[in-house]
Design an enzyme around this catalytic site. Sequence first.
Site, PDB file in Angstrom:
ATOM      1  N   GLU A  54     -34.683  23.544 103.227  1.00 58.69           N
ATOM      2  CA  GLU A  54     -35.039  23.326 104.633  1.00 58.69           C
ATOM      3  C   GLU A  54     -35.958  24.416 105.171  1.00 58.69           C
ATOM      4  O   GLU A  54     -35.680  25.620 105.045  1.00 58.69           O
ATOM      5  CB  GLU A  54     -33.738  23.262 105.476  1.00 58.69           C
ATOM      6  CG  GLU A  54     -34.008  22.998 106.947  1.00 58.69           C
ATOM      7  CD  GLU A  54     -32.779  22.545 107.731  1.00 58.69           C
ATOM      8  OE1 GLU A  54     -31.707  22.325 107.128  1.00 58.69           O
ATOM      9  OE2 GLU A  54     -32.905  22.414 108.960  1.00 58.69           O
ATOM     10  N   LYS A  93     -22.075  18.241 100.026  1.00 56.89           N
ATOM     11  CA  LYS A  93     -23.159  19.229 100.173  1.00 56.89           C
ATOM     12  C   LYS A  93     -22.592  20.517 100.766  1.00 56.89           C
ATOM     13  O   LYS A  93     -21.797  20.472 101.708  1.00 56.89           O
ATOM     14  CB  LYS A  93     -24.284  18.676 101.058  1.00 56.89           C
ATOM     15  CG  LYS A  93     -25.395  19.727 101.323  1.00 56.89           C
ATOM     16  CD  LYS A  93     -26.652  19.107 101.890  1.00 56.89           C
ATOM     17  CE  LYS A  93     -26.627  18.886 103.371  1.00 56.89           C
ATOM     18  NZ  LYS A  93     -26.423  20.091 104.196  1.00 56.89           N
ATOM     19  N   ASP A 115     -21.339  16.135 104.054  1.00 60.42           N
ATOM     20  CA  ASP A 115     -21.505  17.566 104.295  1.00 60.42           C
ATOM     21  C   ASP A 115     -20.143  18.233 104.409  1.00 60.42           C
ATOM     22  O   ASP A 115     -19.249  17.723 105.091  1.00 60.42           O
ATOM     23  CB  ASP A 115     -22.232  17.766 105.636  1.00 60.42           C
ATOM     24  CG  ASP A 115     -23.504  18.571 105.480  1.00 60.42           C
ATOM     25  OD1 ASP A 115     -23.694  19.213 104.419  1.00 60.42           O
ATOM     26  OD2 ASP A 115     -24.322  18.562 106.419  1.00 60.42           O
ATOM     27  N   GLU A 166     -23.811  24.605 101.940  1.00 61.65           N
ATOM     28  CA  GLU A 166     -24.938  25.508 102.222  1.00 61.65           C
ATOM     29  C   GLU A 166     -24.732  26.839 101.506  1.00 61.65           C
ATOM     30  O   GLU A 166     -23.624  27.360 101.471  1.00 61.65           O
ATOM     31  CB  GLU A 166     -25.047  25.752 103.737  1.00 61.65           C
ATOM     32  CG  GLU A 166     -25.456  24.510 104.507  1.00 61.65           C
ATOM     33  CD  GLU A 166     -25.665  24.773 105.994  1.00 61.65           C
ATOM     34  OE1 GLU A 166     -25.691  25.945 106.418  1.00 61.65           O
ATOM     35  OE2 GLU A 166     -25.801  23.777 106.728  1.00 61.65           O
ATOM     36  N   ASP A 221     -23.525  17.491 108.840  1.00 60.98           N
ATOM     37  CA  ASP A 221     -22.770  18.155 109.919  1.00 60.98           C
ATOM     38  C   ASP A 221     -23.650  18.261 111.171  1.00 60.98           C
ATOM     39  O   ASP A 221     -23.192  18.675 112.235  1.00 60.98           O
ATOM     40  CB  ASP A 221     -22.224  19.518 109.471  1.00 60.98           C
ATOM     41  CG  ASP A 221     -23.314  20.484 109.029  1.00 60.98           C
ATOM     42  OD1 ASP A 221     -24.513  20.110 109.054  1.00 60.98           O
ATOM     43  OD2 ASP A 221     -22.977  21.632 108.657  1.00 60.98           O
ATOM     44  N   SER A 222     -24.912  17.816 111.054  1.00 56.91           N
ATOM     45  CA  SER A 222     -25.776  17.681 112.233  1.00 56.91           C
ATOM     46  C   SER A 222     -25.169  16.713 113.244  1.00 56.91           C
ATOM     47  O   SER A 222     -25.599  16.651 114.392  1.00 56.91           O
ATOM     48  CB  SER A 222     -27.176  17.202 111.828  1.00 56.91           C
ATOM     49  OG  SER A 222     -27.091  16.067 110.997  1.00 56.91           O
TER      50      SER A 222
HETATM   51  O1  KIV Z   1     -26.619  18.168 108.522  1.00 59.22           O
HETATM   52  C1  KIV Z   1     -27.728  17.703 108.234  1.00 59.22           C
HETATM   53  O2  KIV Z   1     -28.207  16.736 108.836  1.00 59.22           O
HETATM   54  C2  KIV Z   1     -28.487  18.350 107.176  1.00 59.22           C
HETATM   55  C3  KIV Z   1     -29.908  17.937 107.007  1.00 59.22           C
HETATM   56  C4  KIV Z   1     -30.736  18.741 107.940  1.00 59.22           C
HETATM   57  C5  KIV Z   1     -30.377  18.090 105.624  1.00 59.22           C
HETATM   58  O3  KIV Z   1     -27.988  19.198 106.510  1.00 59.22           O
END
Ligand code: KIV
Length: 278
Positions: A196, A127, A97, A129, A58-59
């Site tokens: 992280e 993924k 994500d 969080e 989600d970055s």
């Molecule tokens: O969204 C992302 O790029 C991440 C990484 C920082 C692991 O969660």
Amino acid sequence: MKNGPQPPRDVPERRKVTTQGLRRMKERGERISALTAYDQLMAELIDQSGVDLILVGDSVAMTMQGQATTVGVTMEQMLYHCSIVTRGVERALVVGDMPFMSYQVNSDDALRNAGRLVKEAGVEAVKLEGGSVICATVRRIVDVGIPVMGHLGLTPQSIHKFGTYQVRATEPEEADELRRDARALEDAGAFAIVLEKVPAALGTEIARSVSVPVIGIGAGAGCDGQILVSHDMLGLYTRFHPRFVRRYAELGKEMRKAFGHFVGDVKSGEFPARDESY
Ligand code: KIV
């Protein structure tokens, strides 16, 4: 014997990476490499490097959409990015994500959204969080056959709760909570955990304390693997430069130089040349 062209003998077989394969890598002490991708071309280039895991992070909100945090990216946008990444990948395990609020409201929503990422966009795992708070949800997703990767330590979707992107779990209480969360995720069936921005000693301890791979980002060399945001390590995203980002290239500078060169050539009439014309 298989018909058709055979790979040259000296090219190692490029076996598809699976969640079980990652676990076996941890067991034999082989470090796991992981990078982010958000589009087909980048995913293909990364996959060809032999990386083990590609995360559609989600970055993308920060690296490609110009948002200040990861909070704003939507489920529809993640579906789009995941679907174009999976088109470019043959070998690496692709993890999608789950965006903020796609899994926190209730586990029915979470299950539906995880299912969409797998079914509509073709990712092989998702993924989420968070620790103990989301473990019941993790369990439900895993139980229907979707592998889940956890994400602990600095969890960017909670930026407004914490207020900064500083190193996490430096105090004993938070470190203890992290230890508990890692075990809870393992018990809930997570196949791996991203850790992280925590102290290196804690990263090592957590990696040793669970049987699933712990993939660090700013969590030291004792993790079972390392992940970086591709746009950071390529020098494309330069708004901030945390200590844990090693810049393997300065593509932002190179691109600016190339664009400037082109503009200059157009203005001066240098481009196009005769052999670039019909
Ligand atoms: O969204 C992302 O790029 C991440 C990484 C920082 C692991 O969660």
